[in-house]
Design a protein around this motif. Structure first.
Motif, PDB file in Angstrom:
ATOM      1  N   GLN A 180      -4.432  -2.391  -3.983  1.00 34.75           N
ATOM      2  CA  GLN A 180      -5.388  -2.853  -3.003  1.00 34.75           C
ATOM      3  C   GLN A 180      -5.658  -4.289  -3.304  1.00 34.75           C
ATOM      4  O   GLN A 180      -6.267  -5.068  -2.338  1.00 34.75           O
ATOM      5  CB  GLN A 180      -6.593  -2.074  -2.912  1.00 34.75           C
ATOM      6  N   LEU A 213       0.581  -1.350   0.132  1.00 34.29           N
ATOM      7  CA  LEU A 213       0.099  -0.083  -0.115  1.00 34.29           C
ATOM      8  C   LEU A 213       0.773   1.262   0.218  1.00 34.29           C
ATOM      9  O   LEU A 213       0.357   2.452  -0.433  1.00 34.29           O
ATOM     10  CB  LEU A 213      -0.939   0.042   1.188  1.00 34.29           C
ATOM     11  N   VAL A 221      -2.023   6.854   0.990  1.00 34.93           N
ATOM     12  CA  VAL A 221      -3.125   6.235   1.657  1.00 34.93           C
ATOM     13  C   VAL A 221      -4.061   7.242   2.079  1.00 34.93           C
ATOM     14  O   VAL A 221      -3.393   8.233   2.756  1.00 34.93           O
ATOM     15  CB  VAL A 221      -3.025   4.944   2.588  1.00 34.93           C
ATOM     16  N   HIS A 280      -3.429   5.976  -4.111  1.00 36.80           N
ATOM     17  CA  HIS A 280      -3.197   4.794  -3.770  1.00 36.80           C
ATOM     18  C   HIS A 280      -1.935   4.435  -4.930  1.00 36.80           C
ATOM     19  O   HIS A 280      -0.952   3.696  -4.815  1.00 36.80           O
ATOM     20  CB  HIS A 280      -4.211   3.944  -4.017  1.00 36.80           C
TER      21      HIS A 280
END
Length: 161
Positions: free
Chosen positions: A51, A14, A139, A134
Motif C-alpha cells: 500500500q 495492489l 484486496v 494484501h
C-alpha cells in the motif's frame, strides 16, 4: 519518520504477491516507522507494505492498543466467524461487508528477525486477515460479500456524527 503516499485502487502493485523480508536492517526499521506514521495520519487500523509501494511482506496494525509490527507474517490457526464492515486506505470512501474468522493466530518476525506468535480476536483478527491478504495480492473487494451503496455509506456516516 516520513509520511508515505498510499497507493490507490487501480495501481497494479495492489494485486502482486510480496517477497519475504530477508534483511533485518535499518532500512526495514525506517519502513516500519514510516508505515506506522502514515497509518496513524490516515486514521487507519492497518497498513501493508504494498500500500506504500513496497513489495515486501511487512504489515503494521493498531486497533487502539499500540502498533503491532509483523514481518513475514503467516496465519497458522483460525476459528469462528464474524461478518462486519470493512474498508481500506487504498479504497477511500468504499465499504463492504466481509466474513472473516473471529480468532486468528499469526506467526511472524519482528524488526530484528525474531520469530513470535500473536493472537487476535474480533477487530484484530479481521485486521490480521485484511493486511496479510494484501501481501498476497488480495484486496478487501475480492473477499466482501457485498459493497455498500452510496446511500448506505451516507447513512452510516450520519449515524457516526
Amino acid at each position: 519518520m516520513a509520511i508515505r503516499n498510499i497507493v490507490k485502487d487501480g495501481d497494479p502493485i495492489l494485486k502482486k504477491k510480496c517477497r519475504p523480508v530477508e534483511k533485518f536492517d535499518r532500512k526495514l526499521a525506517v519502513l516500519l516507522e514510516d508505515m506506522a506514521e502514515t497509518m496513524r495520519l490516515a486514521n487507519g487500523v492497518g497498513l501493508a507494505a504494498p500500500q506504500v509501494g513496497m513489495l515486501r511482506r511487512v504489515v503494521v496494525i493498531d486497533v487502539g492498543e499500540g502498533v503491532i509490527e509483523l514481518v513475514n507474517p503467516e496465519i497458522i490457526a483460525y476459528s469462528g466467524e464474524q461478518c462486519g464492515l470493512e474498508g481500506c486506505l487504498s479504497f477511500p470512501g468504499e465499504w463492504g461487508l466481509a466474513k472473516r474468522p473471529n480468532y486468528v493466530k499469526v506467526r511472524a518476525q519482528d524488526r530484528n528477525g525474531e520469530v513470535f506468535e500473536i493472537e487476535g480476536r474480533e477487530l484484530l483478527a479481521r485486521a490480521f486477515c485484511h493486511e496479510i491478504d494484501h501481501l498476497n495480492g488480495i484486496v478487501f473487494k475480492d473477499v466482501v460479500d457485498r459493497m455498500l451503496s452510496a446511500a448506505e455509506i451516507e447513512e452510516m456516516e450520519s449515524q457516526n456524527k
